[in-house]
Design a protein around this motif. Structure first.
Motif, PDB file in Angstrom:
ATOM      1  N   LYS A   1       0.823  -1.212   0.000  1.00 18.61           N
ATOM      2  CA  LYS A   1       0.000   0.000   0.000  1.00 18.61           C
ATOM      3  C   LYS A   1       0.859   1.265   0.000  1.00 18.61           C
ATOM      4  CE  LYS A   1      -3.970   0.105   2.155  1.00 18.61           C
ATOM      5  NZ  LYS A   1      -5.015   0.000   3.181  1.00 18.61           N
TER       6      LYS A   1
ATOM      7  N   CYS B   1       1.678   2.290  -3.569  1.00 21.38           N
ATOM      8  CA  CYS B   1       0.570   2.622  -4.469  1.00 21.38           C
ATOM      9  C   CYS B   1       0.131   4.062  -4.253  1.00 21.38           C
ATOM     10  CB  CYS B   1      -0.630   1.716  -4.206  1.00 21.38           C
ATOM     11  SG  CYS B   1      -0.347   0.010  -4.647  1.00 21.38           S
TER      12      CYS B   1
ATOM     13  N   ASP C   1      -2.476   5.140  -6.507  1.00 26.32           N
ATOM     14  CA  ASP C   1      -3.758   5.106  -7.196  1.00 26.32           C
ATOM     15  C   ASP C   1      -4.845   4.580  -6.260  1.00 26.32           C
ATOM     16  OD1 ASP C   1      -5.789   3.423  -8.877  1.00 26.32           O
ATOM     17  OD2 ASP C   1      -4.858   4.808 -10.309  1.00 26.32           O
ATOM     18  N   GLU C   2      -5.961   5.271  -6.193  1.00 27.77           N
ATOM     19  CA  GLU C   2      -7.063   4.878  -5.301  1.00 27.77           C
ATOM     20  C   GLU C   2      -7.640   3.508  -5.655  1.00 27.77           C
ATOM     21  OE1 GLU C   2      -8.187   6.310  -2.467  1.00 27.77           O
ATOM     22  OE2 GLU C   2      -6.463   7.639  -2.718  1.00 27.77           O
ATOM     23  N   ARG C   3      -7.671   3.190  -6.949  1.00 34.36           N
ATOM     24  CA  ARG C   3      -8.191   1.877  -7.359  1.00 34.36           C
ATOM     25  C   ARG C   3      -7.282   0.760  -6.870  1.00 34.36           C
ATOM     26  NH1 ARG C   3      -8.987   2.647 -13.600  1.00 34.36           N
ATOM     27  NH2 ARG C   3      -7.229   1.300 -13.340  1.00 34.36           N
ATOM     28  N   GLN C   4      -5.979   0.963  -6.948  1.00 35.09           N
ATOM     29  CA  GLN C   4      -5.034  -0.035  -6.456  1.00 35.09           C
ATOM     30  C   GLN C   4      -5.168  -0.208  -4.945  1.00 35.09           C
ATOM     31  OE1 GLN C   4      -1.318   1.555  -7.858  1.00 35.09           O
ATOM     32  NE2 GLN C   4      -1.404   0.390  -9.778  1.00 35.09           N
TER      33      GLN C   4
ATOM     34  N   ALA D   1      -7.818   0.355  -3.137  1.00 35.08           N
ATOM     35  CA  ALA D   1      -9.085  -0.338  -2.874  1.00 35.08           C
ATOM     36  C   ALA D   1      -8.951  -1.834  -3.157  1.00 35.08           C
ATOM     37  CB  ALA D   1     -10.203   0.266  -3.729  1.00 35.08           C
ATOM     38  N   ALA D   2      -8.238  -2.172  -4.231  1.00 32.22           N
ATOM     39  CA  ALA D   2      -8.031  -3.584  -4.558  1.00 32.22           C
ATOM     40  C   ALA D   2      -7.208  -4.275  -3.470  1.00 32.22           C
ATOM     41  CB  ALA D   2      -7.346  -3.719  -5.917  1.00 32.22           C
TER      42      ALA D   2
ATOM     43  N   ASP E   1      -7.090  -3.397  -0.324  1.00 33.50           N
ATOM     44  CA  ASP E   1      -7.976  -3.536   0.840  1.00 33.50           C
ATOM     45  C   ASP E   1      -8.867  -4.762   0.695  1.00 33.50           C
ATOM     46  OD1 ASP E   1      -6.981  -1.313   2.188  1.00 33.50           O
ATOM     47  OD2 ASP E   1      -8.525   0.045   1.394  1.00 33.50           O
ATOM     48  N   ASP E   2      -9.421  -4.957  -0.508  1.00 33.14           N
ATOM     49  CA  ASP E   2     -10.264  -6.127  -0.767  1.00 33.14           C
ATOM     50  C   ASP E   2      -9.459  -7.417  -0.625  1.00 33.14           C
ATOM     51  OD1 ASP E   2     -12.477  -4.543  -1.261  1.00 33.14           O
ATOM     52  OD2 ASP E   2     -12.292  -4.660  -3.447  1.00 33.14           O
TER      53      ASP E   2
END
Length: 52
Positions: free
Chosen positions: A17, A20, A22-25, A27-28, A30-31
Motif C-alpha cells: 500500500k 501505491c 492510485d485509489e483503485r489499487q 481499494a483492490a 484492501d479487498d
C-alpha cells in the motif's frame, strides 16, 4: 493459497500500500487483505485466483 499462505501474504499488504498512489489499487489491496484475512482465520480454507 491455503490459510497459512494467506496469513503470511496479508502481512505484506501494508508494504504494498505504501508503494501505491492510485485509489483503485489501494481499494483492490484492501479487498485482497480482507479476503486473505478471512482465509487465514478459517482453518482448511483456500483462496483460488484466476490467471490472466
Amino acid at each position: 493459497m491455503n490459510e497459512q499462505e494467506a496469513a503470511a501474504a496479508v502481512r505484506e499488504i501494508g508494504d504494498l500500500k505504501q508503494r501505491c498512489g492510485d485509489e483503485r489499487q489501494l481499494a483492490a489491496l484492501d479487498d485482497l487483505a480482507r479476503m486473505m484475512s478471512e482465509c487465514a482465520a478459517t482453518p482448511g480454507s483456500h483462496l483460488w485466483f484466476a490467471g490472466d
